[in-house]
Design a protein around this motif. Structure first.
Motif, PDB file in Angstrom:
ATOM      1  N   ILE A 146       0.735  -0.988   0.118  1.00 46.18           N
ATOM      2  CA  ILE A 146       0.004   0.027   0.128  1.00 46.18           C
ATOM      3  C   ILE A 146       0.859   1.340  -0.047  1.00 46.18           C
ATOM      4  O   ILE A 146       2.069   1.336   0.347  1.00 46.18           O
ATOM      5  N   ASP A 147       0.365   2.281  -0.446  1.00 40.33           N
ATOM      6  CA  ASP A 147       0.825   3.548  -0.252  1.00 40.33           C
ATOM      7  C   ASP A 147       0.419   4.221   0.927  1.00 40.33           C
ATOM      8  O   ASP A 147      -0.981   4.296   1.205  1.00 40.33           O
ATOM      9  N   LEU A 148       1.097   4.754   1.910  1.00 41.74           N
ATOM     10  CA  LEU A 148       0.732   5.255   3.219  1.00 41.74           C
ATOM     11  C   LEU A 148       0.210   6.788   2.558  1.00 41.74           C
ATOM     12  O   LEU A 148       0.676   7.263   1.406  1.00 41.74           O
ATOM     13  N   PRO A 149      -0.628   7.301   3.670  1.00 46.67           N
ATOM     14  CA  PRO A 149      -1.109   8.641   3.214  1.00 46.67           C
ATOM     15  C   PRO A 149       0.121   9.602   3.048  1.00 46.67           C
ATOM     16  O   PRO A 149       0.874   9.568   3.570  1.00 46.67           O
ATOM     17  N   GLY A 150      -0.059  10.295   1.745  1.00 54.07           N
ATOM     18  CA  GLY A 150       0.897  11.402   1.297  1.00 54.07           C
ATOM     19  C   GLY A 150       1.938  10.683   0.588  1.00 54.07           C
ATOM     20  O   GLY A 150       2.929  11.330   0.214  1.00 54.07           O
ATOM     21  N   HIS A 151       1.989   9.480   0.184  1.00 58.08           N
ATOM     22  CA  HIS A 151       3.150   8.898  -0.418  1.00 58.08           C
ATOM     23  C   HIS A 151       2.438   8.239  -1.850  1.00 58.08           C
ATOM     24  O   HIS A 151       1.329   7.757  -1.752  1.00 58.08           O
ATOM     25  N   GLY A 152       3.627   7.916  -2.847  1.00 61.20           N
ATOM     26  CA  GLY A 152       3.065   7.281  -3.973  1.00 61.20           C
ATOM     27  C   GLY A 152       1.811   8.128  -4.729  1.00 61.20           C
ATOM     28  O   GLY A 152       1.857   9.051  -5.028  1.00 61.20           O
ATOM     29  N   GLY A 153       0.649   7.105  -4.855  1.00 62.05           N
ATOM     30  CA  GLY A 153      -0.436   7.747  -5.705  1.00 62.05           C
ATOM     31  C   GLY A 153      -1.206   8.351  -4.660  1.00 62.05           C
ATOM     32  O   GLY A 153      -2.540   8.748  -5.058  1.00 62.05           O
ATOM     33  N   LEU A 207      -2.689  11.245  -2.412  1.00 61.10           N
ATOM     34  CA  LEU A 207      -2.418  12.772  -2.455  1.00 61.10           C
ATOM     35  C   LEU A 207      -2.702  13.433  -1.230  1.00 61.10           C
ATOM     36  O   LEU A 207      -2.997  14.713  -1.276  1.00 61.10           O
ATOM     37  N   THR A 208      -2.826  12.745  -0.045  1.00 62.57           N
ATOM     38  CA  THR A 208      -3.135  13.396   1.283  1.00 62.57           C
ATOM     39  C   THR A 208      -2.025  14.674   1.460  1.00 62.57           C
ATOM     40  O   THR A 208      -0.783  14.446   1.107  1.00 62.57           O
ATOM     41  N   PRO A 209      -2.550  15.645   1.642  1.00 61.14           N
ATOM     42  CA  PRO A 209      -1.737  16.902   1.964  1.00 61.14           C
ATOM     43  C   PRO A 209      -0.935  16.745   3.039  1.00 61.14           C
ATOM     44  O   PRO A 209      -1.139  15.880   4.144  1.00 61.14           O
ATOM     45  N   ILE A 210       0.508  17.250   3.288  1.00 60.38           N
ATOM     46  CA  ILE A 210       1.236  17.012   4.075  1.00 60.38           C
ATOM     47  C   ILE A 210       0.873  17.330   5.676  1.00 60.38           C
ATOM     48  O   ILE A 210       0.869  16.642   6.613  1.00 60.38           O
ATOM     49  N   ALA A 211       0.094  18.335   5.575  1.00 61.88           N
ATOM     50  CA  ALA A 211      -0.794  18.732   6.977  1.00 61.88           C
ATOM     51  C   ALA A 211      -1.503  17.768   7.703  1.00 61.88           C
ATOM     52  O   ALA A 211      -1.796  17.479   9.005  1.00 61.88           O
ATOM     53  N   ASP A 212      -2.072  16.643   6.785  1.00 58.99           N
ATOM     54  CA  ASP A 212      -3.079  15.523   7.089  1.00 58.99           C
ATOM     55  C   ASP A 212      -2.171  14.181   7.458  1.00 58.99           C
ATOM     56  O   ASP A 212      -2.943  13.226   7.605  1.00 58.99           O
ATOM     57  N   VAL A 213      -0.826  14.122   7.019  1.00 53.64           N
ATOM     58  CA  VAL A 213      -0.373  12.964   7.144  1.00 53.64           C
ATOM     59  C   VAL A 213       0.420  12.912   8.563  1.00 53.64           C
ATOM     60  O   VAL A 213       1.035  13.642   9.013  1.00 53.64           O
ATOM     61  N   THR A 214      -0.368  11.944   9.260  1.00 56.84           N
ATOM     62  CA  THR A 214       0.111  11.780  10.637  1.00 56.84           C
ATOM     63  C   THR A 214       0.368  10.222  11.041  1.00 56.84           C
ATOM     64  O   THR A 214       0.056   9.365   9.982  1.00 56.84           O
ATOM     65  N   LYS A 264       7.770  21.262   8.351  1.00 56.34           N
ATOM     66  CA  LYS A 264       6.795  20.294   8.535  1.00 56.34           C
ATOM     67  C   LYS A 264       6.985  19.116   7.627  1.00 56.34           C
ATOM     68  O   LYS A 264       6.287  17.970   7.684  1.00 56.34           O
ATOM     69  N   SER A 265       8.115  19.210   6.660  1.00 56.11           N
ATOM     70  CA  SER A 265       8.395  17.869   5.780  1.00 56.11           C
ATOM     71  C   SER A 265       9.765  18.138   5.388  1.00 56.11           C
ATOM     72  O   SER A 265      10.229  19.388   5.432  1.00 56.11           O
ATOM     73  N   PHE A 266      10.171  16.909   4.794  1.00 56.35           N
ATOM     74  CA  PHE A 266      11.468  17.072   4.209  1.00 56.35           C
ATOM     75  C   PHE A 266      11.637  16.247   2.901  1.00 56.35           C
ATOM     76  O   PHE A 266      10.874  15.236   2.814  1.00 56.35           O
ATOM     77  N   CYS A 316       9.103  10.996  -2.492  1.00 59.60           N
ATOM     78  CA  CYS A 316       8.185  12.247  -2.144  1.00 59.60           C
ATOM     79  C   CYS A 316       8.683  12.842  -0.869  1.00 59.60           C
ATOM     80  O   CYS A 316       9.650  12.382   0.035  1.00 59.60           O
ATOM     81  N   ALA A 317       8.092  13.876  -0.593  1.00 58.64           N
ATOM     82  CA  ALA A 317       8.154  14.693   0.637  1.00 58.64           C
ATOM     83  C   ALA A 317       7.614  13.706   1.831  1.00 58.64           C
ATOM     84  O   ALA A 317       6.654  13.262   1.562  1.00 58.64           O
ATOM     85  N   GLN A 318       8.337  14.077   3.127  1.00 59.62           N
ATOM     86  CA  GLN A 318       7.971  13.222   4.199  1.00 59.62           C
ATOM     87  C   GLN A 318       7.526  14.230   5.170  1.00 59.62           C
ATOM     88  O   GLN A 318       8.491  15.007   5.817  1.00 59.62           O
ATOM     89  N   ALA A 319       6.406  13.879   5.593  1.00 62.47           N
ATOM     90  CA  ALA A 319       5.984  14.773   6.792  1.00 62.47           C
ATOM     91  C   ALA A 319       6.883  14.330   7.982  1.00 62.47           C
ATOM     92  O   ALA A 319       6.969  13.186   8.225  1.00 62.47           O
ATOM     93  N   VAL A 320       6.915  15.259   8.991  1.00 62.61           N
ATOM     94  CA  VAL A 320       7.876  15.011  10.084  1.00 62.61           C
ATOM     95  C   VAL A 320       6.840  14.653  11.299  1.00 62.61           C
ATOM     96  O   VAL A 320       7.450  14.027  12.331  1.00 62.61           O
TER      97      VAL A 320
END
Length: 238
Positions: A34-41, A43-50, A129-131, A159-163
């Motif tokens: 699977i793609d976790l939220p905000g990864h791969g396909g 498109l969850t915004p960084i602010a919602d990646v927890t 908030k990401s790197f 992709c960008a990784q939420a911290v």
């Protein structure tokens, strides 16, 4: 035969399991990634990646019990998923992954080791908030022992990784403790130093710890060997 669910690490996506999936399938196993939220396909915004969103996504992908494999950063969300729904998980397999401990965050867990090879390669967003991973450094960190072209393939997909998921504790209790666990140390890892992997599993029974002579991405470096090892681990559960 086992039913595997594969969960990628930081900045990666389901794409990183490209070579392992057919290797496991050829051995008769069922396997999904699977793609976790905000990864791969996704498109969850960084602010919602927890961390919580990661655990929810993992559990939402499970209909019947699976052998849940988590790479690197995914050690935290697969553990949280096991705490919340142990009945959905036959076994947890940590693939050169961070292990939660007490109230320590993943970032604090990483800092337990004096050598910090990952930090110089991180390019933080202005809001912190990401790197992203510096593409010029990704090969040495993640893919130094992988086939030619691996870093190019990955750099186009990292992709960008939420911290936030790395800065939240993952308290675990009896539900998590009831799930069988195995750990695969990667002894030429340039990202999570092998000595940290050894320290995190120092009190584990020997039967639950395996080693591979690879770097941080055995799914690219030795997918056949990893598939064989995962099959052996899953066989413990009948």
């Amino acid at each position: 035969m086992a039913d595997f669910l594969l969960v990628h690490g930081a900045a990666h996506g389901a794409w990183c399991w490209r070579d392992l999936i057919p290797a496991l399938t050829a051995r008769g196993h069922s396997v999904r990634a699977i793609d976790l939220p905000g990864h791969g396909g996704d498109l969850t915004p960084i602010a919602d990646v927890t961390l919580d969103a990661y655990a929810i996504a993992i559990l939402s992908a499970i209909d019947s019990p699976v052998t849940l494999v988590g790479h690197s950063m995914a050690g935290y969300p697969i553990s949280l998923a096991a705490e919340r729904a142990p009945d959905k998980i036959t076994r947890l397999v940590y693939l050169c992954a961070y292990l939660p401990a007490g109230d320590r965050t993943l970032a604090e867990r990483r800092q337990e080791n004096s050598h910090q090879p990952l930090l110089p390669a991180l390019i933080h967003a202005d809001d912190r908030k990401s790197f992203r991973v510096d593409p010029a450094r990704s090969r040495d960190l993640f893919y130094h022992d992988c086939p030619p072209g691996t870093a190019t393939y990955a750099n186009a997909r990292l992709c960008a990784q939420a911290v936030q998921p790395s800065n939240i504790p993952c308290p675990l209790g009896a539900a998590y403790a009831s799930v069988p666990r195995s750990y695969i140390r990667c002894m030429d890892d340039h990202t999570i130093p092998p000595e940290l992997q050894v320290a995190m599993t120092a009190d584990w029974p020997a039967r639950d710890v395996c080693e591979m002579p690879t770097g941080h991405s055995p799914f690219f470096a030795d997918p056949e060997g990893l598939a064989e090892l995962l099959g052996d681990i899953a066989d413990q559960d009948g």
